[in-house]
Design a protein around this motif. Structure first.
Motif, mmCIF file in Angstrom:
data_model
loop_
_atom_site.group_PDB
_atom_site.id
_atom_site.type_symbol
_atom_site.label_atom_id
_atom_site.label_comp_id
_atom_site.label_asym_id
_atom_site.label_seq_id
_atom_site.Cartn_x
_atom_site.Cartn_y
_atom_site.Cartn_z
ATOM 1 N N ASP A 43 0.796 -0.751 0.005
ATOM 2 C CA ASP A 43 0.145 0.466 0.139
ATOM 3 C C ASP A 43 0.602 1.987 -0.006
ATOM 4 O OD1 ASP A 43 -2.405 0.656 0.166
ATOM 5 O OD2 ASP A 43 -2.539 1.771 2.256
ATOM 6 N N ARG B 82 -3.020 1.529 -4.234
ATOM 7 C CA ARG B 82 -3.350 1.407 -2.347
ATOM 8 C C ARG B 82 -4.483 0.569 -2.872
ATOM 9 N NH1 ARG B 82 -7.258 6.806 -4.211
ATOM 10 N NH2 ARG B 82 -8.556 5.557 -2.754
ATOM 11 N N SER C 128 -6.552 -2.616 -0.967
ATOM 12 C CA SER C 128 -7.267 -2.758 0.845
ATOM 13 C C SER C 128 -8.908 -4.024 0.132
ATOM 14 C CB SER C 128 -8.026 -0.731 0.511
ATOM 15 O OG SER C 128 -9.995 -2.105 1.397
#
Length: 189
Positions: A135, A158, A160
Motif C-alpha cells: 500500500d 492503494r 484494500s
C-alpha cells in the motif's frame, strides 16, 4: 500482469450537508450507474463548477457521500476554469484551491477541495501480494494502444479488501496514451 485501466473524467464527491445546499434539504443521491469500485456509483445529480475563467456544466457527482467535498478535474479542465489545481491523492485537500459549485437549489463557495487526482491503482490484497506491491508504493504502468506506447511513472498503489483491481487515469492521461474506452495495461514494479 494485465490490469484494467479506467479513465476517470471530471467529477465531484460531496458531503451530505453540501449536497443539501446544492439540491435541497431531504434530497439524496440517486444511483445512475454502479462503478467498478465496490459501493461507488455515478449519481443522476449533476452540478456546475465555476472558476475565475470559466464554468463547466453537467459535472457528475460520485457517491456515496464523503467526509469532505472534493472536486476532481484534469489539468486541461483546471486551465479552462482558471484554477491552479495541484496533483494530489484523493482526500489530501490541505492547501488546495476552491471553486463555486452550482446546483438546482443553491450555490456553494468552496474555500478548498479542487485537485487533479494523482494516477493510482486500486488492488485487492491478494493481487498486491502476488505482484509484491505494498500500500502506498509507487509503481509504473505500461500502455500500448493505437501505435502509441507509453509508460507512466508515479502510479500510487492503494491496497484494500474493499477495492477491485483497476488503474485510474484522468482524461488528459488517457488521451495522451490514445486509450480506447476499455483498456488494459501492465504494472511494472
Amino acid at each position: 500482469m494485465k490490469i484494467i485501466v479506467e479513465t476517470s473524467a471530471r467529477h465531484i464527491h460531496v458531503t451530505e450537508a453540501d449536497f443539501a445546499v446544492l439540491f435541497g434539504a431531504g434530497k439524496s443521491l440517486t444511483v445512475k450507474k454502479e462503478l467498478s469500485q465496490p459501493g461507488q456509483f455515478a449519481a443522476e445529480e449533476r452540478v456546475a463548477i465555476v472558476g475565475p475563467k470559466g464554468e463547466m456544466k453537467g459535472v457528475s457527482i460520485l457517491g456515496p457521500f464523503r467526509s469532505a467535498t472534493q472536486v476532481e478535474v484534469s489539468r486541461s479542465d483546471a486551465r479552462k476554469l482558471g484554477i491552479d489545481a495541484p496533483i494530489r491523492e484523493s482526500g489530501v485537500l490541505d492547501g488546495t484551491p476552491g471553486c463555486k459549485l452550482i446546483g438546482p437549489a443553491g450555490e456553494l463557495d468552496l474555500d478548498s477541495g479542487v485537485i487533479i487526482a494523482k494516477r493510482h491503482v486500486h488492488l485487492v490484497p491478494e493481487t498486491a501480494e502476488k505482484l509484491g506491491i505494498k500500500d502506498k508504493q509507487t509503481v509504473q504502468l505500461k500502455l500500448e494502444y493505437n501505435d502509441r506506447s507509453l509508460i507512466y511513472g508515479d502510479v500510487v498503489a492503494r491496497v484494500s479488501a474493499s477495492y477491485s483491481d483497476a488503474v485510474h487515469l484522468d482524461t488528459d492521461e488517457a488521451n495522451a496514451a490514445a486509450l480506447p474506452f476499455v483498456a488494459q495495461g501492465e504494472l511494472i514494479v
